[in-house]
Design a protein around this motif. Structure first.
Motif, mmCIF file in Angstrom:
data_model
loop_
_atom_site.group_PDB
_atom_site.id
_atom_site.type_symbol
_atom_site.label_atom_id
_atom_site.label_comp_id
_atom_site.label_asym_id
_atom_site.label_seq_id
_atom_site.Cartn_x
_atom_site.Cartn_y
_atom_site.Cartn_z
ATOM 1 N N THR A 139 -14.036 -0.651 1.981
ATOM 2 C CA THR A 139 -13.034 -1.054 0.977
ATOM 3 C C THR A 139 -11.944 -1.958 1.539
ATOM 4 N N GLY A 140 -11.558 -1.728 2.791
ATOM 5 C CA GLY A 140 -10.463 -2.496 3.375
ATOM 6 C C GLY A 140 -10.373 -2.168 4.843
ATOM 7 N N CYS A 141 -9.385 -2.737 5.511
ATOM 8 C CA CYS A 141 -9.286 -2.537 6.955
ATOM 9 C C CYS A 141 -8.954 -1.083 7.305
ATOM 10 N N HIS A 142 -8.276 -0.411 6.399
ATOM 11 C CA HIS A 142 -7.981 1.001 6.647
ATOM 12 C C HIS A 142 -9.289 1.775 6.866
ATOM 13 N N MET A 143 -10.246 1.589 5.969
ATOM 14 C CA MET A 143 -11.518 2.292 6.130
ATOM 15 C C MET A 143 -12.370 1.658 7.232
ATOM 16 N N ALA A 144 -12.110 0.396 7.531
ATOM 17 C CA ALA A 144 -12.798 -0.224 8.670
ATOM 18 C C ALA A 144 -12.290 0.415 9.964
ATOM 19 N N ASN A 145 -10.977 0.663 10.034
ATOM 20 C CA ASN A 145 -10.445 1.383 11.190
ATOM 21 C C ASN A 145 -11.069 2.778 11.277
ATOM 22 N N PHE A 146 -11.151 3.441 10.132
ATOM 23 C CA PHE A 146 -11.756 4.779 10.111
ATOM 24 C C PHE A 146 -13.190 4.730 10.658
ATOM 25 N N VAL A 183 1.287 0.012 16.829
ATOM 26 C CA VAL A 183 0.022 0.287 16.129
ATOM 27 C C VAL A 183 0.272 0.277 14.620
ATOM 28 N N HIS A 184 -0.666 -0.290 13.869
ATOM 29 C CA HIS A 184 -0.513 -0.336 12.413
ATOM 30 C C HIS A 184 -0.683 1.064 11.824
ATOM 31 N N VAL A 185 0.080 1.346 10.798
ATOM 32 C CA VAL A 185 0.014 2.679 10.171
ATOM 33 C C VAL A 185 -1.390 3.028 9.709
ATOM 34 N N ALA A 232 -6.472 -1.184 20.225
ATOM 35 C CA ALA A 232 -5.697 -2.413 20.404
ATOM 36 C C ALA A 232 -5.532 -3.104 19.054
ATOM 37 N N GLN A 233 -4.672 -4.104 19.039
ATOM 38 C CA GLN A 233 -4.393 -4.787 17.776
ATOM 39 C C GLN A 233 -4.365 -6.296 17.996
ATOM 40 N N VAL A 234 -5.035 -7.021 17.132
ATOM 41 C CA VAL A 234 -4.857 -8.476 17.140
ATOM 42 C C VAL A 234 -4.276 -8.858 15.784
ATOM 43 N N GLY A 235 -3.083 -9.470 15.823
ATOM 44 C CA GLY A 235 -2.370 -9.797 14.591
ATOM 45 C C GLY A 235 -1.416 -8.688 14.205
ATOM 46 N N ASN A 236 -0.242 -8.690 14.838
ATOM 47 C CA ASN A 236 0.804 -7.735 14.477
ATOM 48 C C ASN A 236 1.295 -8.058 13.067
ATOM 49 N N VAL A 237 1.465 -7.030 12.227
ATOM 50 C CA VAL A 237 1.816 -7.296 10.825
ATOM 51 C C VAL A 237 3.169 -7.976 10.662
ATOM 52 N N ALA A 238 4.019 -7.857 11.659
ATOM 53 C CA ALA A 238 5.308 -8.533 11.556
ATOM 54 C C ALA A 238 5.221 -9.937 12.166
ATOM 55 N N GLY A 263 -7.966 -5.692 13.654
ATOM 56 C CA GLY A 263 -7.698 -7.123 13.496
ATOM 57 C C GLY A 263 -7.764 -7.542 12.041
ATOM 58 N N ALA A 264 -7.045 -6.822 11.203
ATOM 59 C CA ALA A 264 -7.145 -7.011 9.753
ATOM 60 C C ALA A 264 -7.100 -8.485 9.362
ATOM 61 N N PHE A 265 -6.102 -9.190 9.879
ATOM 62 C CA PHE A 265 -6.087 -10.644 9.636
ATOM 63 C C PHE A 265 -6.198 -11.419 10.949
ATOM 64 N N GLY A 266 -5.641 -10.844 12.045
ATOM 65 C CA GLY A 266 -5.577 -11.581 13.306
ATOM 66 C C GLY A 266 -6.932 -11.885 13.921
ATOM 67 N N THR A 290 -11.670 -5.460 10.362
ATOM 68 C CA THR A 290 -10.993 -6.617 9.784
ATOM 69 C C THR A 290 -11.169 -6.613 8.266
ATOM 70 N N ASP A 291 -10.513 -7.581 7.646
ATOM 71 C CA ASP A 291 -10.554 -7.707 6.192
ATOM 72 C C ASP A 291 -11.100 -9.060 5.797
ATOM 73 N N ALA A 292 -11.837 -9.082 4.710
ATOM 74 C CA ALA A 292 -12.133 -10.362 4.054
ATOM 75 C C ALA A 292 -11.144 -10.589 2.906
ATOM 76 N N HIS A 293 -10.596 -9.499 2.352
ATOM 77 C CA HIS A 293 -9.727 -9.692 1.177
ATOM 78 C C HIS A 293 -8.324 -10.191 1.540
ATOM 79 N N LYS A 294 -8.014 -10.243 2.823
ATOM 80 C CA LYS A 294 -6.743 -10.856 3.207
ATOM 81 C C LYS A 294 -6.986 -12.350 3.471
ATOM 82 N N TRP A 295 -7.240 -12.694 4.724
ATOM 83 C CA TRP A 295 -7.230 -14.117 5.051
ATOM 84 C C TRP A 295 -8.425 -14.902 4.531
HETATM 85 C C1 LIG Z 1 -3.475 -4.767 6.203
HETATM 86 C C2 LIG Z 1 -3.711 -4.152 7.526
HETATM 87 C C3 LIG Z 1 -4.439 -2.964 7.642
HETATM 88 C C4 LIG Z 1 -4.918 -2.190 6.442
HETATM 89 O O1 LIG Z 1 -5.866 -2.949 5.746
HETATM 90 P P1 LIG Z 1 -6.216 -2.686 4.220
HETATM 91 O O2 LIG Z 1 -7.132 -3.806 3.899
HETATM 92 O O3 LIG Z 1 -4.924 -2.712 3.485
HETATM 93 O O4 LIG Z 1 -6.894 -1.362 4.139
HETATM 94 C C5 LIG Z 1 -4.691 -2.493 8.901
HETATM 95 N N1 LIG Z 1 -4.238 -3.130 10.001
HETATM 96 C C6 LIG Z 1 -3.526 -4.265 9.922
HETATM 97 C C7 LIG Z 1 -3.071 -4.927 11.187
HETATM 98 C C8 LIG Z 1 -3.234 -4.820 8.684
HETATM 99 O O5 LIG Z 1 -2.547 -5.967 8.596
#
Ligand SMILES: *Cc1c(COP(=O)(O)O)cnc(C)c1O
Length: 468
Positions: A139-146, A183-185, A232-238, A263-266, A290-295
């Motif tokens: 569904t999204g990066c949250h479940m991709a992390n899971f 770390v992203h929430v 690790a994280q690529v693309g800090n949300v801030a 690496g949701a967007f990064g 990562t996400d396709a629905h973001k970038w």
């Molecule tokens: C947006 C984001 C997530 C969560 O992704 P969703 O698509 O909202 O589930 C996780 N990690 C990072 C770094 C994000 O930017």
């Protein structure tokens, strides 16, 4: 068959309404304008007892949601990191809904199963990840992390002689999880669902851009014994900055730890030659989210869980039951790779996107957004009382606003509220290293230089009004 329900003309009506919405997006107030009470009044009421004409339902839906819609598909929405939806991906998404295919198993939709295999290969190629990675369409990066972390949990415990799917976590050898302090929430939320509490995480300090300090990772790795996962994280949300992921992977692997990369967007930096150095070495990780629905600007919901070794990925998630006709080894079983059984054919819009843009088009989308973020930073940072606090390395800009004799945190909050109310663009707020900032994320395919200039002008106007 009930002729009343079988009214297909309603699809044409939806198309007309959708087109008129999309055509109006560049000029509408970017934020929502309704109050919660007004939306409840327009959309709510008692449970409908009787049927209503489908066309009327669609008309009412479009009319009564309008003031509560946020123009996230438009060019001047800079909140969070949302991306928009490129028209061809919306069209493909409509077909996915019309076909209503289930991605769980080959027999339920041979076309979707095969498309998932094809898109998996394309994604791995696009991101320069190792061939043979498995991909789960989630569904999204949250479940991709899971998903990535479930594979990690399986594998580090398997190496310790423990079958976590059979025996659970409660008596298992202790697994240590090391994260960067930024770390992203969502990674934390995924870890929580996997049985790792927030207070159990070993946190490594970060630098001024939010990157994990690789020089402090060896100490963290020394402090733990037994199975370990490094997140690790690529693309800090801030800031958009990426952890020194190559160094992190080398240090972690030397200690036998699994490395998962959020690496949701990064992660898309890996698809752009001149940005790839920011994520140097990322291809040596064990799993990626990562996400396709973001970038990539496909509609929600579209997350991607990628694992270098398919075995732990499948072992962590796959389900068996006598009635599930799983097919033979030739046939993809979608539910082996995602924490879901029945599942929307969310690969379809992504397939259409990759066909429409190709490698070059995807790289240029990401590249263009980064250039626009630098333009925004340039337009704002020369102005009196305005400071850009981050190094604009990707698509993120953090801005602080000051006025004579006022607290910059208050002024910044005031400017954010004014910008949201004014409606030319939309940007949100965040606390960055103890300071209130305006957070500007550029991730929409349709944003132009003119959109950036108009938005910067609106933001500066709001700042002048705030300190007047
Ligand atoms: C947006 C984001 C997530 C969560 O992704 P969703 O698509 O909202 O589930 C996780 N990690 C990072 C770094 C994000 O930017």
């Amino acid at each position: 068959m009930d002729a009343f329900i079988a009214e297909y003309d309603v699809l044409d009506r939806a198309r007309t309404l959708a087109q008129s919405y999309l055509q109006g997006v560049p000029t509408r107030h970017v934020g929502g304008t309704a109050t919660p009470a007004a939306l409840h009044a327009a959309l709510g009421g008692p449970l409908p007892e009787h049927r209503q004409e489908p066309a009327a339902v669609i008309e009412q839906l479009a009319r009564d949601t309008d003031a509560g819609l946020v123009a996230t598909v438009g060019p001047r929405y800079f909140g969070f990191v949302t991306g928009g939806a490129i028209p061809v991906t919306v069209a493909a998404d409509w077909l996915a809904s019309a076909w209503d295919q289930n991605g769980a198993m080959y027999v339920m939709s041979p076309a979707v199963a095969v498309m998932e295999d094809i898109v998996s290969g394309w994604l791995v190629d696009l991101l320069h990840l190792p061939r043979g990675c498995s991909v789960g369409f989630v569904t999204g990066c949250h479940m991709a992390n899971f998903t990535g972390l479930a594979a990690a949990r399986h594998e580090v415990l398997r190496r310790a002689g423990w079958d976590v799917e059979a025996r659970g976590l409660q008596s298992a050898p202790r697994v240590s999880v090391i994260v960067g302090d930024e770390v992203h929430v969502s990674a934390v939320g995924a870890l929580r669902m996997l049985g790792f509490g927030t207070e159990e995480l070993v946190r490594v300090p970060v630098d001024g851009q939010g990157r994990m300090r690789a020089d402090l990772l060896p100490g963290a790795l020394e402090s733990v014994n037994g199975p370990a996962i490094v997140c690790a994280q690529v693309g800090n949300v801030a800031t958009g900055a990426s952890d020194p992921v190559g160094q992190i992977i080398d240090l972690a692997h030397a200690k036998g730890a699994w490395v998962h990369v959020d690496g949701a967007f990064g992660l898309w930096a890996a698809a752009v030659p001149e940005l790839a150095a920011q994520v140097e070495g990322v291809e040596r990780a064990d799993s990626w989210a990562t996400d396709a629905h973001k970038w990539l600007n496909v509609p929600y919901d579209s997350g991607l869980a990628i694992v270098a070794d398919p075995a732990p990925h499948r072992a962590a998630l796959s389900l068996k039951a006598s009635y599930l006709q799983r097919g033979d080894e030739e046939e993809r079983v979608g539910m082996d790779w995602a924490p879901e059984s029945s599942r929307r054919a969310r690969v379809i819009p992504l397939y259409a996107l990759i066909r429409a843009l190709g490698r070059e088009g995807i790289a240029s989308l990401v590249r263009r957004n980064c250039a626009l973020a630098r333009r925004m930073a340039g337009r704002l940072s020369g102005q009196r009382g305005v400071r850009v606090l981050n190094e604009v390395v990707l698509n993120q800009v953090l801005v602080q606003f000051a006025g004579a004799g006022t607290d910059p945190d208050d002024t910044t909050r005031d400017v954010i509220a004014r910008v949201q109310a004014e409606g030319t663009c939309w940007a949100g707020g965040a606390i960055w290293q103890g300071r209130q900032v305006m957070r500007i994320s550029v991730s929409n395919w349709s944003t132009t230089e003119d959109d950036i200039d108009r938005s910067a002008d609106a933001i500066l106007r709001c700042h002048r009004d705030a300190i007047a």
